[in-house]
Design an enzyme around this catalytic site. Sequence first.
Site, PDB file in Angstrom:
ATOM      1  N   ASN A  34      32.204  69.177  37.288  1.00 15.06           N
ATOM      2  CA  ASN A  34      32.672  69.738  35.943  1.00 15.06           C
ATOM      3  C   ASN A  34      31.876  69.330  34.652  1.00 15.06           C
ATOM      4  O   ASN A  34      32.290  69.298  33.733  1.00 15.06           O
ATOM      5  CB  ASN A  34      33.913  68.486  35.645  1.00 15.06           C
ATOM      6  CG  ASN A  34      35.251  68.693  36.899  1.00 15.06           C
ATOM      7  OD1 ASN A  34      35.458  69.859  37.191  1.00 15.06           O
ATOM      8  ND2 ASN A  34      35.659  67.540  36.911  1.00 15.06           N
ATOM      9  N   HIS A 115      49.474  39.937  37.355  1.00 10.22           N
ATOM     10  CA  HIS A 115      49.043  40.482  36.367  1.00 10.22           C
ATOM     11  C   HIS A 115      49.671  42.151  36.281  1.00 10.22           C
ATOM     12  O   HIS A 115      50.223  42.513  37.094  1.00 10.22           O
ATOM     13  CB  HIS A 115      47.350  41.076  36.624  1.00 10.22           C
ATOM     14  CG  HIS A 115      46.741  41.665  35.386  1.00 10.22           C
ATOM     15  ND1 HIS A 115      46.376  43.074  35.478  1.00 10.22           N
ATOM     16  CD2 HIS A 115      46.287  41.210  34.233  1.00 10.22           C
ATOM     17  CE1 HIS A 115      45.763  43.462  34.470  1.00 10.22           C
ATOM     18  NE2 HIS A 115      45.583  42.105  33.819  1.00 10.22           N
ATOM     19  N   GLU A 157      47.176  36.292  42.736  1.00 15.28           N
ATOM     20  CA  GLU A 157      45.705  36.193  42.378  1.00 15.28           C
ATOM     21  C   GLU A 157      45.166  34.993  42.953  1.00 15.28           C
ATOM     22  O   GLU A 157      45.881  33.870  43.158  1.00 15.28           O
ATOM     23  CB  GLU A 157      45.827  36.133  40.899  1.00 15.28           C
ATOM     24  CG  GLU A 157      46.578  37.359  40.165  1.00 15.28           C
ATOM     25  CD  GLU A 157      46.931  37.402  38.813  1.00 15.28           C
ATOM     26  OE1 GLU A 157      46.189  36.628  38.093  1.00 15.28           O
ATOM     27  OE2 GLU A 157      47.674  38.103  38.357  1.00 15.28           O
ATOM     28  N   SER A 161      45.415  34.543  35.355  1.00 16.64           N
ATOM     29  CA  SER A 161      44.281  34.909  34.119  1.00 16.64           C
ATOM     30  C   SER A 161      44.861  34.223  32.696  1.00 16.64           C
ATOM     31  O   SER A 161      44.042  34.192  31.832  1.00 16.64           O
ATOM     32  CB  SER A 161      44.640  36.435  33.887  1.00 16.64           C
ATOM     33  OG  SER A 161      46.014  36.967  33.861  1.00 16.64           O
ATOM     34  N   ASP A 186      44.108  39.093  44.652  1.00 15.06           N
ATOM     35  CA  ASP A 186      43.232  39.915  43.382  1.00 15.06           C
ATOM     36  C   ASP A 186      42.553  38.454  43.060  1.00 15.06           C
ATOM     37  O   ASP A 186      42.712  37.465  42.317  1.00 15.06           O
ATOM     38  CB  ASP A 186      44.274  39.618  42.309  1.00 15.06           C
ATOM     39  CG  ASP A 186      43.737  40.395  40.885  1.00 15.06           C
ATOM     40  OD1 ASP A 186      42.545  40.018  40.607  1.00 15.06           O
ATOM     41  OD2 ASP A 186      44.369  41.292  40.058  1.00 15.06           O
ATOM     42  N   HIS A 189      39.460  37.114  38.306  1.00 16.26           N
ATOM     43  CA  HIS A 189      38.916  36.086  37.577  1.00 16.26           C
ATOM     44  C   HIS A 189      38.131  35.029  38.451  1.00 16.26           C
ATOM     45  O   HIS A 189      37.342  34.153  37.872  1.00 16.26           O
ATOM     46  CB  HIS A 189      40.053  35.186  36.747  1.00 16.26           C
ATOM     47  CG  HIS A 189      40.622  36.141  35.729  1.00 16.26           C
ATOM     48  ND1 HIS A 189      39.991  36.110  34.639  1.00 16.26           N
ATOM     49  CD2 HIS A 189      41.677  36.961  35.755  1.00 16.26           C
ATOM     50  CE1 HIS A 189      40.510  37.009  33.787  1.00 16.26           C
ATOM     51  NE2 HIS A 189      41.714  37.630  34.650  1.00 16.26           N
ATOM     52  N   LYS A 220      34.400  41.070  34.197  1.00 18.69           N
ATOM     53  CA  LYS A 220      34.702  39.685  33.748  1.00 18.69           C
ATOM     54  C   LYS A 220      33.191  39.159  34.099  1.00 18.69           C
ATOM     55  O   LYS A 220      32.251  39.389  33.228  1.00 18.69           O
ATOM     56  CB  LYS A 220      35.758  39.278  34.505  1.00 18.69           C
ATOM     57  CG  LYS A 220      36.899  40.062  34.126  1.00 18.69           C
ATOM     58  CD  LYS A 220      38.429  39.397  34.770  1.00 18.69           C
ATOM     59  CE  LYS A 220      39.482  40.590  34.865  1.00 18.69           C
ATOM     60  NZ  LYS A 220      39.511  41.193  33.455  1.00 18.69           N
TER      61      LYS A 220
HETATM   62  C1  LIG Z   1      44.307  39.382  37.358  1.00 18.47           C
HETATM   63  C2  LIG Z   1      43.741  40.736  36.919  1.00 18.47           C
HETATM   64  N1  LIG Z   1      43.798  41.918  37.658  1.00 18.47           N
HETATM   65  C3  LIG Z   1      43.233  42.886  37.478  1.00 18.47           C
HETATM   66  C4  LIG Z   1      42.647  43.145  35.991  1.00 18.47           C
HETATM   67  C5  LIG Z   1      42.332  44.215  35.645  1.00 18.47           C
HETATM   68  O1  LIG Z   1      41.010  44.536  35.715  1.00 18.47           O
HETATM   69  P1  LIG Z   1      40.074  45.491  34.770  1.00 18.47           P
HETATM   70  O2  LIG Z   1      39.862  44.776  33.566  1.00 18.47           O
HETATM   71  O3  LIG Z   1      38.774  45.555  35.686  1.00 18.47           O
HETATM   72  O4  LIG Z   1      40.637  46.710  34.921  1.00 18.47           O
HETATM   73  C6  LIG Z   1      42.847  41.884  35.203  1.00 18.47           C
HETATM   74  C7  LIG Z   1      42.140  42.205  33.994  1.00 18.47           C
HETATM   75  O5  LIG Z   1      42.581  41.724  32.928  1.00 18.47           O
HETATM   76  C8  LIG Z   1      43.105  40.493  35.705  1.00 18.47           C
HETATM   77  O6  LIG Z   1      43.443  39.623  34.802  1.00 18.47           O
END
Ligand SMILES: Cc1ncc(COP(=O)(O)O)c(C=O)c1O
Length: 364
Positions: A34, A115, A157, A161, A186, A189, A220
């Site tokens: 593209n 999240h 997670e 966060s 996840d 963090h 992060k």
């Molecule tokens: C627990 C968690 N997962 C995923 C994400 C998303 O990550 P990104 O900022 O790379 O989109 C965040 C971001 O704040 C987060 O705190």
Amino acid sequence: MNPPNLTQKLDARKEQGAFRTLRLSALSIDFCSNDYLGIARGRKLTHDPGLSSGSTGSRLLAGNYPLLNMVEEEIATFHHAEAALVYNSGYDANVGLLSCVPQKGDTILYDALSHASIRDGIRLSFAQAFSFQHNDVEDLEKKLKAASRGSIYVVTESLFSMDGDFCPLEPIVELCTRYGAFLIIDEAHATGVEGAKGEGLVQHKGLEHACFARMHTFGKALGCHGAAILGSTLLKEYLINFSRSLIYTTALPPASAGLIKASYHLFPGMEAERAHLRALIKQFQAALLPYTRVGGVSPIQAVLIPGNEAVKSVAAQLQESGLDVRPILYPTVPKDAERLRIVLHAFNTHEEVELLVNLLRKKV
Ligand SMILES: Cc1ncc(COP(=O)(O)O)c(C=O)c1O
């Protein structure tokens, strides 16, 4: 272990002649990308020969390139995973994974404080979904007992966060094993911070093989941008075929892939920074401010100041003293759990933490 639908759906794709793979093109006459004005190809935005500015397309078309494949291989090796697949962000990775893997008739059980990207992915899925109380293993087991149909996915997670607390990983792994559930963690963090080399909580505990999928972000602690999903080669193949936030978007540019690679060469060796960070966390926690919600030994520390106006006012006073502290308001967090989200870094000093603690003591 993989859920049965992955192979079934991939086989169906193969039968339709619609199976997708990530290809590298060595052909020089481009009728595919593209890059309409030739800006990326002509390196008109950067004179650095190592940096093409844009990937020029989806990974499935012109946007796949050797450096990105190499980065994925390195990430998979570092995290002891069979395969890694890079997404443009952690948001895209969670949405792309959760929207396509669990199927109609399956059940997703997710931590109530998950999240937004996890919740949005679940909303796009046809599976039924129930939350379990935050970090509550008994409640999770109740929900696991009640979920009888299809494959069961448990999503949480490793380091939360907003509260800065860790999930009880071992009991969750034990439950998932006992109930045959597929665990998705996840590590947004925890990446770069948790474990001797910043490998994340799962690997730090040696539980990588108990997870169906792990999500690591690069925006992060790693100081750049993007994310990866780690899992089996079959999962990677499946995502390449069905994960819409991977397929229908322009891939990360080579500059980003280069930064991710450089960060993976850097952060594992940052033991001194991780040790200093831990010392700052201990210093902050030892001050035991009223309303401090003591989570884990993590860079995220929550100081509860109920009420949006009250927490905004304390944050503003700290900001007047030169401290960049932000309030987290309802509805991002539950009512009466509004808080200052204090994030500690390896570049902060003991004197700075002392200043913060002293100012907070007067305000809360
Ligand atoms: C627990 C968690 N997962 C995923 C994400 C998303 O990550 P990104 O900022 O790379 O989109 C965040 C971001 O704040 C987060 O705190």
